[in-house]
Design an enzyme around this catalytic site. Structure first.
Site, mmCIF file in Angstrom:
data_model
loop_
_atom_site.group_PDB
_atom_site.id
_atom_site.type_symbol
_atom_site.label_atom_id
_atom_site.label_comp_id
_atom_site.label_asym_id
_atom_site.label_seq_id
_atom_site.Cartn_x
_atom_site.Cartn_y
_atom_site.Cartn_z
ATOM 1 N N PRO A 177 0.823 -1.213 0.000
ATOM 2 C CA PRO A 177 0.000 0.000 0.000
ATOM 3 C C PRO A 177 0.855 1.261 0.000
ATOM 4 C CG PRO A 177 -0.159 -1.142 2.117
ATOM 5 C CD PRO A 177 0.596 -2.028 1.193
ATOM 6 N N GLU A 178 0.801 2.000 -1.079
ATOM 7 C CA GLU A 178 1.504 3.277 -1.175
ATOM 8 C C GLU A 178 0.464 4.378 -1.020
ATOM 9 O OE1 GLU A 178 4.840 4.216 -2.379
ATOM 10 O OE2 GLU A 178 5.689 2.326 -3.062
#
Length: 286
Positions: A17-18
């Site tokens: 998850p960015e």
DNA sequence: ATGGGCACCTGGCTGC
DNA sequence: TGCAGCCAGGTGCCCA
């Protein structure tokens, strides 16, 4: 609008998850949960990357979730009495259940809201974190030193140039430093440097303003396109057969070491900078 | 002040 | 086929 017939809202990402994934999560959770009353919290572990703040687990029921905000990759769940600061780490995700399902492996924490809504935190690698603070969350130890938001106006070429003065650090490490700019992780650093034509090991203090203009544009553009793609995919969450990776389809270099550059056909190189996999094009990036 | 490297954790991959 | 070992990866922190 979330409809009552939806049994499950799952947010799963193929990659770490960015920032775009965190923003996509924030949007989805906010539309489903803001204004709801929290009844109780059930934790099945006390330890993620750090211990879960004990006060979070001792909270009295009845708080209304006012808003969900984001700072870098941190999600801020704002209640009248304080704020839950959540980070998804490498493998965390939130899931909304509209009817109870028994927790599975790595389902570490449930926030149980009114109307049978349940927010469940799942994190196999436990690199995520959950903190509770009753002070201004932006003054919290984890947030107070974070640099500007990459999509904000105060993140620009002049700012980066000034921060980079006399720095010999590789530009890739420089833009991944959360004190310089919030929430630029490995994937987006690699993609943005390719977009700007900058070699990832170039010292940060030896880059012109014109190149920093291209780099800030590339960072913003890459993040914005990913957020838009996530927003589009969000509609698919309502389809049990939907989902799947979204932005991975448009990655130009990340994960493509040894393959051909889509621009100049050179063979993409993969190196380690620090301990992080870094892919670049020897033809396009100098 | 700066930069390099480590620790945290576990699923998935590789190689024997 | 099964098992052991290695590795990725965000980020705070420690040390030189």
């Amino acid at each position: 609008m979330i409809m009552c017939s939806i049994a499950l809202l799952v947010i799963v990402f193929a990659l770490v998850p960015e920032l775009p994934e965190v923003e996509t999560t924030r949007t989805a959770l906010a539309s489903a949960l803001c204004g709801k009353t929290l009844h109780r919290i059930e934790a099945r572990t006390r330890q993620l990357r750090w211990p879960i703040t004990p006060q979070l687990l001792k909270r009295a029921p009845g708080d209304t979730l006012l808003a969900i905000k984001r700072r870098g990759k941190y999600l801020l769940f704002q209640f009248p009495q304080g704020t839950l600061i959540a980070h998804l780490g490498m493998s965390g995700h939130f899931r909304i259940l509209t009817k109870f399902l028994p927790p599975g492996a790595h389902d570490h924490l449930d926030l149980i809201f009114a109307d049978d809504l349940l927010l469940r935190y799942h994190d196999p690698r436990r690199f995520g974190s959950l903190h509770w603070t009753e002070s201004d969350p932006l003054h919290h130890k984890l947030l107070r030193s974070i640099g500007p938001e990459p999509l904000g106006d105060d993140f620009n070429a002049a700012y980066l140039m000034a921060r980079a003065a006399n720095r010999r650090l590789a530009i890739k490490n420089f833009i991944m430093d959360s004190k310089v700019v919030a929430g630029v992780g490995n994937i987006y650093a690699v993609e943005s440097l390719f977009g700007a034509g900058i070699h990832p090991t170039r010292p940060a203090g030896r880059i012109s303003l014109a190149r920093y203009e291209r780099l800030t544009f590339a960072i913003k553009d890459t993040l914005e396109r990913a957020i838009r793609a996530g927003g589009t995919t969000l509609k698919d969450y309502f389809n049990p057969k939907g989902g799947g990776g979204y932005f991975s389809q448009s990655l130009a270099v990340y994960g493509r070491g040894g393959e051909t550059c889509k621009v100049c056909s050179a063979k993409l190189k993969q190196i380690l900078i620090g301990t992080r996999a870094t892919v670049y094009c020897p033809g396009c990036q100098t």
